[in-house]
Design a protein around this motif. Structure first.
Motif, PDB file in Angstrom:
ATOM      1  N   LEU A  42      34.143  46.136  41.337  1.00  0.00           N
ATOM      2  CA  LEU A  42      34.430  47.024  40.211  1.00  0.00           C
ATOM      3  C   LEU A  42      33.699  48.354  40.364  1.00  0.00           C
ATOM      4  CD1 LEU A  42      34.303  44.555  37.221  1.00  0.00           C
ATOM      5  CD2 LEU A  42      36.176  46.142  37.701  1.00  0.00           C
ATOM      6  N   LEU A  88      42.761  46.772  38.714  1.00  0.00           N
ATOM      7  CA  LEU A  88      42.701  45.313  38.808  1.00  0.00           C
ATOM      8  C   LEU A  88      43.161  44.820  40.178  1.00  0.00           C
ATOM      9  CD1 LEU A  88      43.930  44.537  35.214  1.00  0.00           C
ATOM     10  CD2 LEU A  88      41.625  44.109  36.117  1.00  0.00           C
ATOM     11  N   ALA A  92      41.255  42.195  42.683  1.00  0.00           N
ATOM     12  CA  ALA A  92      41.898  40.888  42.519  1.00  0.00           C
ATOM     13  C   ALA A  92      41.935  40.095  43.814  1.00  0.00           C
ATOM     14  CB  ALA A  92      43.324  41.081  42.001  1.00  0.00           C
ATOM     15  N   PHE A  96      47.574  37.436  41.395  1.00  0.00           N
ATOM     16  CA  PHE A  96      47.075  37.890  40.098  1.00  0.00           C
ATOM     17  C   PHE A  96      48.208  38.223  39.156  1.00  0.00           C
ATOM     18  CE2 PHE A  96      47.537  41.993  42.068  1.00  0.00           C
ATOM     19  CZ  PHE A  96      47.589  42.952  41.062  1.00  0.00           C
ATOM     20  N   VAL A  98      48.778  40.297  35.299  1.00  0.00           N
ATOM     21  CA  VAL A  98      48.190  41.210  34.317  1.00  0.00           C
ATOM     22  C   VAL A  98      49.086  41.254  33.094  1.00  0.00           C
ATOM     23  CG1 VAL A  98      47.490  43.589  33.833  1.00  0.00           C
ATOM     24  CG2 VAL A  98      47.159  42.641  36.119  1.00  0.00           C
ATOM     25  N   CYS A 108      43.726  39.668  32.700  1.00  0.00           N
ATOM     26  CA  CYS A 108      44.097  39.416  34.092  1.00  0.00           C
ATOM     27  C   CYS A 108      43.638  38.029  34.514  1.00  0.00           C
ATOM     28  CB  CYS A 108      43.442  40.482  34.979  1.00  0.00           C
ATOM     29  SG  CYS A 108      43.748  40.277  36.750  1.00  0.00           S
ATOM     30  N   THR A 110      43.250  36.107  38.118  1.00  0.00           N
ATOM     31  CA  THR A 110      43.286  36.397  39.549  1.00  0.00           C
ATOM     32  C   THR A 110      42.602  35.286  40.319  1.00  0.00           C
ATOM     33  OG1 THR A 110      42.700  37.966  41.291  1.00  0.00           O
ATOM     34  CG2 THR A 110      41.189  37.826  39.418  1.00  0.00           C
ATOM     35  N   LEU A 126      39.778  37.660  33.555  1.00  0.00           N
ATOM     36  CA  LEU A 126      39.134  38.948  33.370  1.00  0.00           C
ATOM     37  C   LEU A 126      39.823  39.712  32.241  1.00  0.00           C
ATOM     38  CD1 LEU A 126      37.893  41.156  36.147  1.00  0.00           C
ATOM     39  CD2 LEU A 126      39.537  42.175  34.620  1.00  0.00           C
ATOM     40  N   LEU A 128      39.953  43.560  30.783  1.00  0.00           N
ATOM     41  CA  LEU A 128      39.620  44.978  30.881  1.00  0.00           C
ATOM     42  C   LEU A 128      39.736  45.569  29.491  1.00  0.00           C
ATOM     43  CD1 LEU A 128      39.048  46.903  33.318  1.00  0.00           C
ATOM     44  CD2 LEU A 128      41.469  47.467  33.254  1.00  0.00           C
TER      45      LEU A 128
END
Length: 152
Positions: A42, A88, A92, A96, A98, A108, A110, A126, A128
């Protein structure tokens, strides 16, 4: 000439999506420490020249979801969804999914499918979360973004 509504080989893409979804319910599927795997990637993705993202914080939620607070340089941009998917995709695993959950949230899933690795498939859940410059959890940003995204 035949009409084709889709193209498929031996396996439809939906098969892999179902497998990914099934894996998320298996005990031990999510990595024990998502920050160890995802946070370095990230940081790299957000620090790339030209990236619209600024990493503001992370936390593991009680349900095991790794929440990532990010600020977007142009939160009113029509590219917001594309930018989120690009961010992402950069962190990932090989599989994955989203979902644009609301105006300022992207969920997400992944990971690696079990069939693609000699061991058990593993992955991450995850979230975001778009936040404003003061890390206000996005209250002002959400109001702006909701004006751009139609209600579901």
């Amino acid at each position: 000439m035949d009409d084709f509504f889709g193209v498929s080989g031996d396996e439809a893409p939906g098969d892999a999506l179902r497998e990914l979804a099934d894996q998320t319910t298996r005990p031990g599927w999510t990595a024990a420490d998502p920050a160890a795997d995802l946070l370095p990637r990230l940081r790299v993705a957000c620090d790339l020249p030209g990236s619209p993202w600024r990493l503001r914080g992370t936390e593991v939620l009680p349900d095991g979801v790794y929440a990532v607070d990010v600020e977007h340089a142009r939160p009113r941009s029509p590219r917001l969804l594309a930018d989120a998917i690009e961010l992402l995709a950069g962190i990932a695993g090989p599989a994955f999914f989203v979902r644009h959950t609301d105006a300022a949230t992207f969920d997400c899933v992944t990971g690696t499918l079990q069939r693609d690795t000699p061991g058990p498939g593993r992955g991450h859940l995850l979230r975001l979360r778009l936040v404003g410059p003061e890390r206000d959890r996005g209250s002002v940003l959400r109001a702006h973004a909701e004006a751009l995204v139609p209600a579901h």
